[in-house]
Design an enzyme around this catalytic site. Sequence first.
Site, PDB file in Angstrom:
ATOM      1  N   ASP A 324      -5.379  50.200 -14.565  1.00  0.00           N
ATOM      2  CA  ASP A 324      -6.434  49.597 -15.381  1.00  0.00           C
ATOM      3  C   ASP A 324      -7.756  49.513 -14.631  1.00  0.00           C
ATOM      4  OD1 ASP A 324      -5.217  47.640 -13.685  1.00  0.00           O
ATOM      5  OD2 ASP A 324      -6.310  46.086 -14.772  1.00  0.00           O
ATOM      6  N   GLU A 325      -8.820  49.435 -15.398  1.00  0.00           N
ATOM      7  CA  GLU A 325     -10.173  49.121 -14.930  1.00  0.00           C
ATOM      8  C   GLU A 325     -10.669  50.031 -13.809  1.00  0.00           C
ATOM      9  OE1 GLU A 325     -10.525  44.441 -16.135  1.00  0.00           O
ATOM     10  OE2 GLU A 325      -9.751  44.876 -14.134  1.00  0.00           O
ATOM     11  N   VAL A 326     -10.216  51.270 -13.797  1.00  0.00           N
ATOM     12  CA  VAL A 326     -10.744  52.232 -12.828  1.00  0.00           C
ATOM     13  C   VAL A 326     -12.239  52.427 -13.054  1.00  0.00           C
ATOM     14  CG1 VAL A 326     -10.580  54.614 -11.990  1.00  0.00           C
ATOM     15  CG2 VAL A 326      -8.501  53.370 -12.648  1.00  0.00           C
TER      16      VAL A 326
END
Length: 555
Positions: A324-326
């Site tokens: 997530d949230e790369v």
Amino acid sequence: MRLLIPILIFALITTAVTWFYGRDDPDRWSVGGVWPLPKKIVYGSKNRTITYDKIGIDLGDKKDCDILLSMADNYMNKWLFPFPVEMKTGGTEDFIITVTVKDECPSGPPVHGASEEYLLRVSLTEAVINAQTVWGALRAMESLSHLVFYDHKSQEYQIRTVEIFDKPRFPVRGIMIDSSRHFLSVNVIKRQLEIMSMNKLNVLHWHLVDSESFPYTSVKFPELHGVGAYSPRHVYSREDIADVIAFARLRGIRVIPEFDLPGHTSSWRGRKGFLTECFDEKGVETFLPNLVDPMNEANFDFISEFLEEVTETFPDQFLHLGGDEVSDYIVECWERNKKIRKFMEEKGFGNDTVLLENYFFEKLYKIVENLKLKRKPIFWQEVFDNNIPDPNAVIHIWKGNTHEEIYEQVKNITSQNFPVIVSACWYLNYIKYGADWRDEIRGTAPSNSRYYYCDPTNFNGTVAQKELVWGGIAAIWGELVDNTNIEARLWPRASAAAERLWSPAEKTQRAEDAWPRMHELRCRLVSRGYRIQPNNNPDYCPFEFDEPPATKTEL
């Protein structure tokens, strides 16, 4: 007439209180109500008095099963008689709880989809539990304990007569804890596992590490926790982890670890060359990088070896790898990094960092595929939204500001034949004044309240799509949560998710009908010694929680 006047005044006051709070009197709760609500339950018309010296558990041919022996010890010595009252003895016939389990006693934890179905019959003379597995027997015994209540008038423990047929609606019903932002002690984790079992939850999703700290002890790579942990005291040894897994097994709970990649990785900085150099808008290198360096081929060899160790430590057949949230770190750590830009040109990616993400994930998928101890990967939903997901992956949904938006996410992902686990309905780290388990709380995203009403299959899809909804995990992120407050913040708010994920949807449509049972559940757990916060406006428990005497922590 003089006697009638005070009665009328009292009635008027009571009515005013009811109107003011929008609820019935604060002493309204169920008696012997079972939580979560069983699939089928029929109460008898009479109750049976029980005393601790006249009750016993017969395990039959499973008398040597450690799971059932632990169950018998816990309920006989703690949970069946939790209230701080003088225990009466004698005066009744023996009351035996007979437990019959068909399958053999398993040596390991439960596996995904294992039967938790049970039959429970309580008469005036005995109780009988029948289950296919020990996990079903555990759920039945918890239901039986909910039938026990303390009669203040007779000053006796009584048990309701009943016939129950029960099984869960979804195979995945869990809690996610975050031990990176704030370290959670093993004892505190165990307390949450106990309360989970009392709500018939069966998965602990353990978000072990994140940007802030790396408390997992790696034998192969001690530099990870050596540099990444908050301090040498803020780590989980291999013995600690084995202890948590063993404790969870005895309560029918699986432990799924999460190691988030390639973002949220600042705490992995003990591994030289693992993280990319990151830069601000002026080209000055920032202090804490937060993305894996995909150029360094040695990093993939390291990830492979590290995950081999993880699979040897955690026996569950699933492995959560985040994802997530790369995008939160791409500009700083990849787009502004000259070496990364050159690498992308050489690979033919141009300026498209999504292609670079896919490059990383495709290598990660291959690593998972080649693990000696096979694991099925779970990823947060960005891996589906932004990348090419592993066809074997389970997608974990955390986005959506309303229940309707969440349902649309579920519909979209299941339409591509991916199994899903939903957390977006139950982000319990968000708090706001009010009974958020049932009411919409102003000042928050609508999804961060009305926990009881979020049904993961409430979308317009095919039967096959809805079968791909495996259940849900209530999440409590740790930015503002530690040992001191996790218990009260979780419970009984997570109990709303527990009933939604266990009980038939058609029987659990109204929180108004559920709250008397939830109030009894809260008071039962308070009497068992847990910090369970109020959830239904002003009320009280017959026996309130009392903090044990403070002790000085050994330094």
